[in-house]
Design a protein around this motif. Structure first.
Motif, PDB file in Angstrom:
ATOM      1  N   MET A 199       0.546  -1.083  -0.197  1.00 49.49           N
ATOM      2  CA  MET A 199      -0.259  -0.125   0.260  1.00 49.49           C
ATOM      3  C   MET A 199       0.601   1.042   0.079  1.00 49.49           C
ATOM      4  N   ARG A 200       0.531   2.065  -0.531  1.00 48.83           N
ATOM      5  CA  ARG A 200       1.672   3.549  -0.896  1.00 48.83           C
ATOM      6  C   ARG A 200      -0.043   4.989  -0.903  1.00 48.83           C
ATOM      7  N   LEU A 201       0.428   5.842  -0.178  1.00 51.94           N
ATOM      8  CA  LEU A 201       0.139   7.343  -1.323  1.00 51.94           C
ATOM      9  C   LEU A 201       0.563   6.933  -1.950  1.00 51.94           C
ATOM     10  N   ARG A 202      -0.535   7.594  -3.270  1.00 51.37           N
ATOM     11  CA  ARG A 202      -0.522   7.509  -4.448  1.00 51.37           C
ATOM     12  C   ARG A 202      -1.244   9.520  -5.129  1.00 51.37           C
ATOM     13  N   SER A 203      -2.027   9.925  -4.780  1.00 54.02           N
ATOM     14  CA  SER A 203      -2.601  10.865  -5.272  1.00 54.02           C
ATOM     15  C   SER A 203      -3.461  11.682  -3.531  1.00 54.02           C
ATOM     16  N   VAL A 204      -3.359  13.402  -4.115  1.00 54.78           N
ATOM     17  CA  VAL A 204      -4.532  13.868  -3.717  1.00 54.78           C
ATOM     18  C   VAL A 204      -5.889  14.601  -5.000  1.00 54.78           C
ATOM     19  N   GLN A 238      12.438  17.307  -9.286  1.00 49.64           N
ATOM     20  CA  GLN A 238      11.849  17.382  -9.646  1.00 49.64           C
ATOM     21  C   GLN A 238      11.228  16.667  -8.819  1.00 49.64           C
ATOM     22  N   PRO A 239       9.496  16.516  -7.815  1.00 52.76           N
ATOM     23  CA  PRO A 239       9.181  15.655  -7.032  1.00 52.76           C
ATOM     24  C   PRO A 239       8.477  14.742  -7.550  1.00 52.76           C
ATOM     25  N   ILE A 240       9.457  13.415  -7.029  1.00 51.53           N
ATOM     26  CA  ILE A 240       9.381  12.118  -7.363  1.00 51.53           C
ATOM     27  C   ILE A 240       7.366  11.068  -7.054  1.00 51.53           C
ATOM     28  N   GLN A 241       7.330  11.937  -5.416  1.00 53.65           N
ATOM     29  CA  GLN A 241       5.988  11.000  -5.356  1.00 53.65           C
ATOM     30  C   GLN A 241       5.378  11.667  -4.388  1.00 53.65           C
ATOM     31  N   LEU A 242       4.240  12.021  -3.452  1.00 57.07           N
ATOM     32  CA  LEU A 242       3.803  12.504  -2.241  1.00 57.07           C
ATOM     33  C   LEU A 242       4.056  11.324  -1.513  1.00 57.07           C
ATOM     34  N   THR A 243       4.794  12.051  -0.710  1.00 62.37           N
ATOM     35  CA  THR A 243       5.116  10.797   1.089  1.00 62.37           C
ATOM     36  C   THR A 243       4.272  10.842   1.569  1.00 62.37           C
ATOM     37  N   HIS A 244       3.385  12.095   2.129  1.00 61.46           N
ATOM     38  CA  HIS A 244       2.528  11.958   3.196  1.00 61.46           C
ATOM     39  C   HIS A 244       1.248  13.278   2.812  1.00 61.46           C
ATOM     40  N   ALA A 291     -11.395  20.465  10.956  1.00 65.28           N
ATOM     41  CA  ALA A 291     -11.438  20.319  10.027  1.00 65.28           C
ATOM     42  C   ALA A 291     -10.416  19.980   9.081  1.00 65.28           C
ATOM     43  N   SER A 292      -9.399  20.144   7.969  1.00 70.73           N
ATOM     44  CA  SER A 292      -8.935  20.578   6.710  1.00 70.73           C
ATOM     45  C   SER A 292      -7.635  19.855   6.865  1.00 70.73           C
ATOM     46  N   LEU A 293      -7.357  20.152   5.230  1.00 68.93           N
ATOM     47  CA  LEU A 293      -5.523  19.239   4.930  1.00 68.93           C
ATOM     48  C   LEU A 293      -5.288  20.926   5.174  1.00 68.93           C
ATOM     49  N   ASN A 294      -4.211  19.782   6.605  1.00 66.64           N
ATOM     50  CA  ASN A 294      -3.184  20.456   6.565  1.00 66.64           C
ATOM     51  C   ASN A 294      -2.184  21.419   5.688  1.00 66.64           C
ATOM     52  N   HIS A 295      -1.407  20.459   4.715  1.00 69.28           N
ATOM     53  CA  HIS A 295      -0.577  20.294   3.870  1.00 69.28           C
ATOM     54  C   HIS A 295       0.075  18.898   3.433  1.00 69.28           C
ATOM     55  N   ILE A 296      -0.243  18.860   1.782  1.00 69.46           N
ATOM     56  CA  ILE A 296       0.557  17.741   1.336  1.00 69.46           C
ATOM     57  C   ILE A 296       2.273  18.106   0.595  1.00 69.46           C
ATOM     58  N   ALA A 297       3.062  17.108   1.206  1.00 67.59           N
ATOM     59  CA  ALA A 297       4.070  16.616   1.342  1.00 67.59           C
ATOM     60  C   ALA A 297       4.861  16.134   0.339  1.00 67.59           C
ATOM     61  N   PHE A 298       5.905  16.581  -1.000  1.00 66.73           N
ATOM     62  CA  PHE A 298       5.906  15.763  -2.112  1.00 66.73           C
ATOM     63  C   PHE A 298       7.562  15.793  -1.679  1.00 66.73           C
ATOM     64  N   GLU A 299       8.084  14.167  -2.199  1.00 74.34           N
ATOM     65  CA  GLU A 299       9.425  13.912  -1.519  1.00 74.34           C
ATOM     66  C   GLU A 299      10.518  14.308  -3.087  1.00 74.34           C
TER      67      GLU A 299
END
Length: 279
Positions: A1-6, A116-122, A172-180
């Motif tokens: 399992m892995r985080l794929r997208s937002v 470049q960002p590779i993927q989302l990490t969290h 409740a909200s999205l705090n942030h998206i982290a790009f690896e």
């Protein structure tokens, strides 16, 4: 399992797309109707989608896995018209968060490029009840707790220290998206590239406690927070869950290096922007 997208809904997708491609470093990955998709340099078909909406919101946080992994959580009976295709299902969290789980059907070849960002990490989610959020993620999503601080709960779905974290908040909200990014130097060069484009970091550069990752945070044109990060810790089944007393900084320090400055006024305002659809 892995985080794929937002999956985001934004008022100005043209402005957002220009920022994501020209400044942030993502690559267009196609469109479906009015929804635009962007990929990183890794092997995910896409890692971020943006759709037109009158109000900014988060439509879903999407995870991908094998048929066996997805079957443990639910029946994949919905076909998604997105790059890479696949069937899956959605689970609503206790505060209207929408988690999507999809069976991976194909993975494109990685792209060349060093900065470049590779993927989302969290993805970090603001919650009025982090205890309930943690319990939901463990019992309903099958995630495992990595660390707890006085302010946050960190959970993982693979060996990466966290794929999602919950931060105490009044809403409740999205705090942030982290790009690896590939490494520390890529994070630093990314911070310089953003500055040259007129975007000053609102926090960083620095190195976090839980996860040990380096970071640089920015406010995107749509008002939400995005992060460049690298060197996120990998942990095994024997990892001891950290407690709040394990993650206390000396006065005046908010990360390992003790050099970073955080614009709290700007980050708190930005954290309110992306609520969850249906909330």
């Amino acid at each position: 399992m892995r985080l794929r997208s937002v999956e985001l809904e934004l008022a100005d997708v043209v402005q957002a797309a220009d920022f994501l491609e020209r400044v942030w470093g993502l690559v267009p990955a196609g469109t479906t109707g009015a929804t635009r998709f962007f990929r990183g340099a890794g092997n995910h078909p896409y890692i971020l989608s943006i759709a037109k909406s009158s109000m900014p919101a988060v439509a879903a946080i999407t995870f991908a896995g094998s048929p066996e992994e997805i079957a443990k959580l639910g029946k994949a009976n919905t076909a998604y018209d997105v790059p890479g295709g696949g069937k899956g299902f959605e689970i609503r969290g206790p505060e209207a968060q929408n988690y999507r789980f999809i069976v991976e059907t194909s993975s494109p070849a990685p792209l060349p490029g060093r900065d470049q960002p590779i993927q989302l990490t969290h993805a970090v989610v603001n919650s009025t009840d982090v205890e309930a959020a943690e319990r939901f993620a463990v019992e309903k999503l099958g995630f495992r707790v990595s660390d707890r601080t006085g302010h946050m709960r960190f959970l993982r779905c693979n060996r990466k220290h966290h794929c999602v974290a919950y931060a105490k908040s009044e809403f409740a909200s999205l705090n942030h998206i982290a790009f690896e990014m590939p490494d520390l130097d890529a994070v630093m060069r990314g911070i310089s590239r953003l500055r040259e484009a007129g975007f000053e970091p609102v926090w960083g550069p620095g190195r976090h406690g839980p996860g040990n990752n380096v970071f640089g945070y920015f406010i995107a044109p749509w008002g939400g927070i995005v992060e460049y990060t690298a060197e996120v810790s990998e942990v095994g089944d024997d990892y001891r869950i950290g407690a709040p007393e394990d993650w206390k900084w000396p006065p005046g320090r908010i990360d390992h290096w003790g050099l970073s400055k955080k614009d709290t006024a700007k980050t708190l305002a930005a954290e309110r922007v992306l609520r969850f659809t249906g909330s």
